[in-house]
Design a protein around this motif. Structure first.
Motif, short mmCIF file in Angstrom:
data_model
loop_
_atom_site.label_atom_id
_atom_site.label_comp_id
_atom_site.label_asym_id
_atom_site.label_seq_id
_atom_site.Cartn_x
_atom_site.Cartn_y
_atom_site.Cartn_z
N PRO A 70 0.84 -1.20 0.00
CA PRO A 70 0.00 0.00 0.00
C PRO A 70 0.87 1.25 0.00
N ARG A 71 0.37 2.33 -0.56
CA ARG A 71 1.10 3.59 -0.60
C ARG A 71 0.43 4.68 0.22
N TYR A 72 -0.88 4.57 0.44
CA TYR A 72 -1.63 5.55 1.21
C TYR A 72 -2.35 4.85 2.34
N CYS A 73 -2.53 5.55 3.44
CA CYS A 73 -3.30 5.02 4.57
C CYS A 73 -4.77 4.99 4.16
N GLY A 74 -5.41 3.86 4.34
CA GLY A 74 -6.82 3.72 3.98
C GLY A 74 -7.76 4.45 4.92
N HIS A 75 -7.26 4.89 6.07
CA HIS A 75 -8.10 5.58 7.05
C HIS A 75 -8.03 7.09 6.92
N MET A 87 2.18 6.95 3.03
CA MET A 87 2.90 6.17 4.03
C MET A 87 4.36 5.98 3.63
N VAL A 88 5.18 5.73 4.63
CA VAL A 88 6.58 5.38 4.42
C VAL A 88 6.60 3.87 4.19
N VAL A 89 7.06 3.44 3.02
CA VAL A 89 7.03 2.03 2.65
C VAL A 89 8.45 1.51 2.46
N TRP A 149 7.07 -6.50 3.01
CA TRP A 149 7.06 -5.05 3.05
C TRP A 149 6.54 -4.57 4.40
N THR A 150 6.86 -3.32 4.70
CA THR A 150 6.36 -2.63 5.88
C THR A 150 5.90 -1.25 5.44
N ALA A 151 4.70 -0.85 5.86
CA ALA A 151 4.17 0.48 5.54
C ALA A 151 3.78 1.16 6.84
N ARG A 152 4.20 2.42 7.00
CA ARG A 152 3.95 3.13 8.26
C ARG A 152 3.25 4.45 8.00
N GLU A 183 1.89 1.00 11.88
CA GLU A 183 2.57 0.18 10.89
C GLU A 183 1.73 -1.03 10.48
N SER A 184 1.88 -1.43 9.21
CA SER A 184 1.28 -2.66 8.73
C SER A 184 2.36 -3.44 7.98
N HIS A 185 2.16 -4.75 7.89
CA HIS A 185 3.17 -5.63 7.28
C HIS A 185 2.51 -6.50 6.22
N GLY A 186 3.34 -6.97 5.32
CA GLY A 186 2.83 -7.90 4.32
C GLY A 186 3.91 -8.74 3.75
#
Length: 61
Positions: free
Chosen positions: A30-35, A40-42, A49-52, A58-61
């Motif tokens: 993901p590149r943008y926060c869905g909320h 996001m910093v990816v 991957w890690t997106a913050r 933070e979220s992970h995938g």
């Protein structure tokens, strides 16, 4: 449910339904926060991957 597309940052209630974004997200982080729609910093590594988001963490995938 997310208010914004996590790939393009546009509202998820758009008429096109973000079919192209959903297809691309199968292979991309993901590149943008869905909320909150913040960019996001990816970080992509060979194993995932890690997106913050500055607001939602933070979220992970």
């Amino acid at each position: 449910m997310q208010a914004y597309c996590d790939r393009c940052g546009e509202p998820t209630a758009s008429a096109d339904g973000h079919a192209a974004c959903r297809a691309a997200r199968a292979m991309e982080p993901p590149r943008y926060c869905g909320h909150c729609r913040r960019r996001m910093v990816v970080q992509v590594t060979p194993v995932g991957w890690t997106a913050r988001c500055a607001e939602h963490g933070e979220s992970h995938g």
